[in-house]
Scaffold this motif. Structure first.
Motif, PDB file in Angstrom:
ATOM      1  N   HIS A  61      -5.679   3.954 -61.972  1.00 14.32           N
ATOM      2  CA  HIS A  61      -6.937   3.571 -61.185  1.00 14.32           C
ATOM      3  C   HIS A  61      -7.265   4.880 -60.144  1.00 14.32           C
ATOM      4  O   HIS A  61      -7.046   4.601 -58.771  1.00 14.32           O
ATOM      5  CB  HIS A  61      -6.908   2.404 -60.336  1.00 14.32           C
ATOM      6  N   ALA A  64      -9.464   4.232 -57.054  1.00 12.33           N
ATOM      7  CA  ALA A  64      -8.835   3.541 -56.008  1.00 12.33           C
ATOM      8  C   ALA A  64      -7.843   4.388 -55.027  1.00 12.33           C
ATOM      9  O   ALA A  64      -7.836   4.158 -53.797  1.00 12.33           O
ATOM     10  CB  ALA A  64      -8.002   2.430 -56.481  1.00 12.33           C
ATOM     11  N   THR A  67      -9.787   6.383 -53.053  1.00 14.19           N
ATOM     12  CA  THR A  67     -10.392   5.874 -51.745  1.00 14.19           C
ATOM     13  C   THR A  67      -9.491   5.677 -50.672  1.00 14.19           C
ATOM     14  O   THR A  67      -9.935   5.668 -49.541  1.00 14.19           O
ATOM     15  CB  THR A  67     -11.094   4.228 -52.507  1.00 14.19           C
ATOM     16  N   GLU A  68      -8.147   5.552 -51.087  1.00 15.47           N
ATOM     17  CA  GLU A  68      -6.992   5.363 -49.889  1.00 15.47           C
ATOM     18  C   GLU A  68      -7.126   6.865 -49.298  1.00 15.47           C
ATOM     19  O   GLU A  68      -6.763   6.998 -48.211  1.00 15.47           O
ATOM     20  CB  GLU A  68      -5.754   5.146 -50.680  1.00 15.47           C
ATOM     21  N   ASN A 364     -18.184  -3.277 -57.023  1.00 13.54           N
ATOM     22  CA  ASN A 364     -17.071  -2.930 -57.747  1.00 13.54           C
ATOM     23  C   ASN A 364     -17.710  -1.827 -58.831  1.00 13.54           C
ATOM     24  O   ASN A 364     -17.664  -2.202 -60.028  1.00 13.54           O
ATOM     25  CB  ASN A 364     -16.395  -4.078 -58.310  1.00 13.54           C
ATOM     26  N   GLU A 397     -16.893   4.882 -56.308  1.00 16.70           N
ATOM     27  CA  GLU A 397     -16.316   3.681 -55.840  1.00 16.70           C
ATOM     28  C   GLU A 397     -16.352   3.691 -54.145  1.00 16.70           C
ATOM     29  O   GLU A 397     -16.806   2.493 -53.479  1.00 16.70           O
ATOM     30  CB  GLU A 397     -15.029   3.498 -56.360  1.00 16.70           C
ATOM     31  N   ASP A 481      -8.836   0.120 -66.493  1.00 14.77           N
ATOM     32  CA  ASP A 481      -8.583   1.599 -65.801  1.00 14.77           C
ATOM     33  C   ASP A 481      -9.180   2.699 -66.886  1.00 14.77           C
ATOM     34  O   ASP A 481      -8.391   3.497 -67.621  1.00 14.77           O
ATOM     35  CB  ASP A 481      -7.187   2.016 -65.567  1.00 14.77           C
TER      36      ASP A 481
END
Length: 512
Positions: A61, A64, A67-68, A364, A397, A481
């Motif tokens: 992913h 994601a 995004t962190e 999402n 995202e 994914d």
């Protein structure tokens, strides 16, 4: 083999040992370009000697993980591995500034050697470098399905939307494959004509489905051959050379999709049997050239999956949020009196449904990462240096779930696009379909088809859990994914809403 496996495997250690010189040059190049006057590279995770951020790149992913990083480092993030420098863009205004306003320097591609050469996909529009062929193929697609021409296909779109509704009555489980199959049929018919679907439709659908599986695999894994291109000479029977076996099969599929239907289309065109289609229009205007062939093949290869995924995502939203589905239904019935299926011309009278369609793209997002761009020269944005030959990765995202922009991004709330100030929000469709010269030329057809199919489904059906099951908590949903993200374990049934819906379906069955 994914990135983290590469970073810790014996194979990677051997590659690094054999390539110290080339990596040394890379490190030298990296250190020499981290400054441009007083311009620094964007912030990012600290890199390790020789391998850069190889161990830190997300294993699964990827969006994601990015995004962190966005939460820690901000709207623009820098990372690097041997031979590649990444600039991750987490802000829509920043993506517009860098990619839409500077297309001549940021519209290049650096998709992997695996995807382009080993898999035989260098001819496809997403992989073509800027230049004459890229420009002419885009011109052909604008002529065929641009805003001035896309409405010519409305009768076929409406007919095919009705046919999908009939098929969905039988679904007891995941609807995504039926939706994909029907969109494939529509795209084949629009591109090559009805006769092509009758004679080659099943083969085309099978080839496309398998090829897109390999494209997903190539896009979300790291391949040593992307950096060490001499590995292309390794025989396919060599232990561990799965990439060659996969590449051979993907190349065969690429050639089938690219050449076989075009040969058939030319024969039908010359005999007068091709019928109304994009192929007929392009052959008449441009002739039987390689670019005509490739424009048609690209339209088919890339035209089915994104649209089918958008429709599946819309159905999933109706399933998870029945109160939204009821509002959409009420609006459609007000426009049609419940006596006919909605038509494409009804769209202007469906503002709430339009808002729900946008929210489907935002919530999402089913395309979490855009296809990467590459810079051809140094650029400066937000005070940071983006060096030449950087791979720019727009993180859809984060852009579409950024609480600074959306307030409550975790909530599926179409009303956000109808409230005061909604005009200042990014249009999720624009985010998903790309930037500048890399904007998807099929966006008008994909949007038109997806919306029409979705409103027909919303009018006719309650999308309900299977017997004995309940609607899951949206926060617990897991997603694939893959490049185009789908919900896992989406199990549902399509139940006609009322007697009027059943009568409409019965009428459609007689007409189709």
């Amino acid at each position: 083999m994914d990135i983290q496996e590469l970073a810790t495997s014996p194979l990677s250690l051997g590659i690094i040992a054999l390539s110290v010189a080339s990596i040394g040059l890379f490190v030298k190049h990296s250190s020499s370009t981290t400054k441009n006057g007083d311009r620094s590279l964007p912030p990012g995770p600290p890199s390790e000697f020789l391998i850069g951020n190889l161990r830190q790149l997300p294993k699964h992913h990827m969006s994601a993980g990015f995004t962190e990083w966005a939460k820690e480092y901000g709207d623009i993030v820098h990372a690097q591995i041997p031979g590649l420098r990444f600039i991750i863009v987490n802000s829509y205004p920043l993506a517009q500034e860098l990619l839409a306003k500077r297309p001549n320097t940021t519209g290049h591609r650096k998709n992997g050697f695996m995807l382009r050469e080993i898999m035989g996909l260098a001819w496809t529009l997403p992989n073509l470098p800027p230049g004459g062929k890229h420009a002419e193929v885009r011109k052909m697609m604008r002529r065929a399905i641009g805003p001035q021409r896309v409405g010519h296909h409305d009768p076929v779109v409406e007919k095919c939307a009705a046919r999908l509704a009939l098929k969905l009555q039988t679904v007891k489980g995941d609807p995504s494959q039926i939706i994909l199959g029907e969109i494939g049929r529509l795209v084949t018919t629009v591109t090559y004509g009805e006769e092509m679907w009758k004679t080659m439709g099943d083969d085309l659908a099978k080839w496309n489905l398998e090829e897109m599986h390999y494209v997903n695999e190539a896009f979300f894994n790291f391949w040593p051959v992307d950096i060490f291109t001499f590995m292309r000479f390794i025989p396919s029977w060599t232990p561990g050379a799965y990439f060659k076996k996969m590449g051979n099969r993907a190349t065969w599929l690429s050639n089938q999709i690219r050449y076989t239907p075009f040969v058939k289309a030319q024969k039908l065109y010359n005999s007068g049997d091709l019928g109304p289609s994009i192929a007929s229009d392009l052959l008449e205007e441009f002739g039987a050239t390689e670019n005509t062939q490739d424009a048609l093949a690209v339209l088919y290869l890339t035209g089915s999956d994104t649209t089918a995924t958008a429709i599946t995502a819309f159905c999933h939203a109706l399933f998870l949020f029945p109160e939204v589905a009821q509002k959409i239904y009420a609006e459609i019935v007000a426009a049609t009196e419940g006596m006919r299926l909605p038509q494409i011309t009804d769209r202007a009278r469906l503002p709430y449904t339009e808002a729900a369609w946008k929210e489907t793209f935002r919530w999402n997002p089913f395309l979490p990462l855009d296809i990467p761009h590459m810079t051809s020269q140094d650029e400066v944005v937000n005070g940071y240096l983006v060096p030449a030959d950087s791979v720019i990765m727009p993180n859809n995202e984060f852009m579409l779930m950024d609480p600074r922009v959306w307030g409550d991004p975790e909530n599926f709330r179409p009303e956000r696009f109808l409230e005061s100030g909604a005009d200042s929000l990014p249009n999720p469709l624009t985010v998903i379909f790309g930037y500048g010269m890399r904007t998807c030329p099929g966006l008008y057809l994909a949007d038109r088809v997806g919306f029409q199919y979705s409103i027909c489904i919303a009018m006719l059906f309650n999308i309900l859990p299977l017997e004995g099951k309940g609607i899951p908590d949206p926060a617990t949903i897991e997603y694939t994914d893959t490049a185009l993200r789908l919900p896992i374990a989406f199990e549902c049934q399509f139940v006609p809403r009322d007697e009027k819906a059943r009568n409409l379906l019965s009428t459609l069955a007689l007409e189709t």
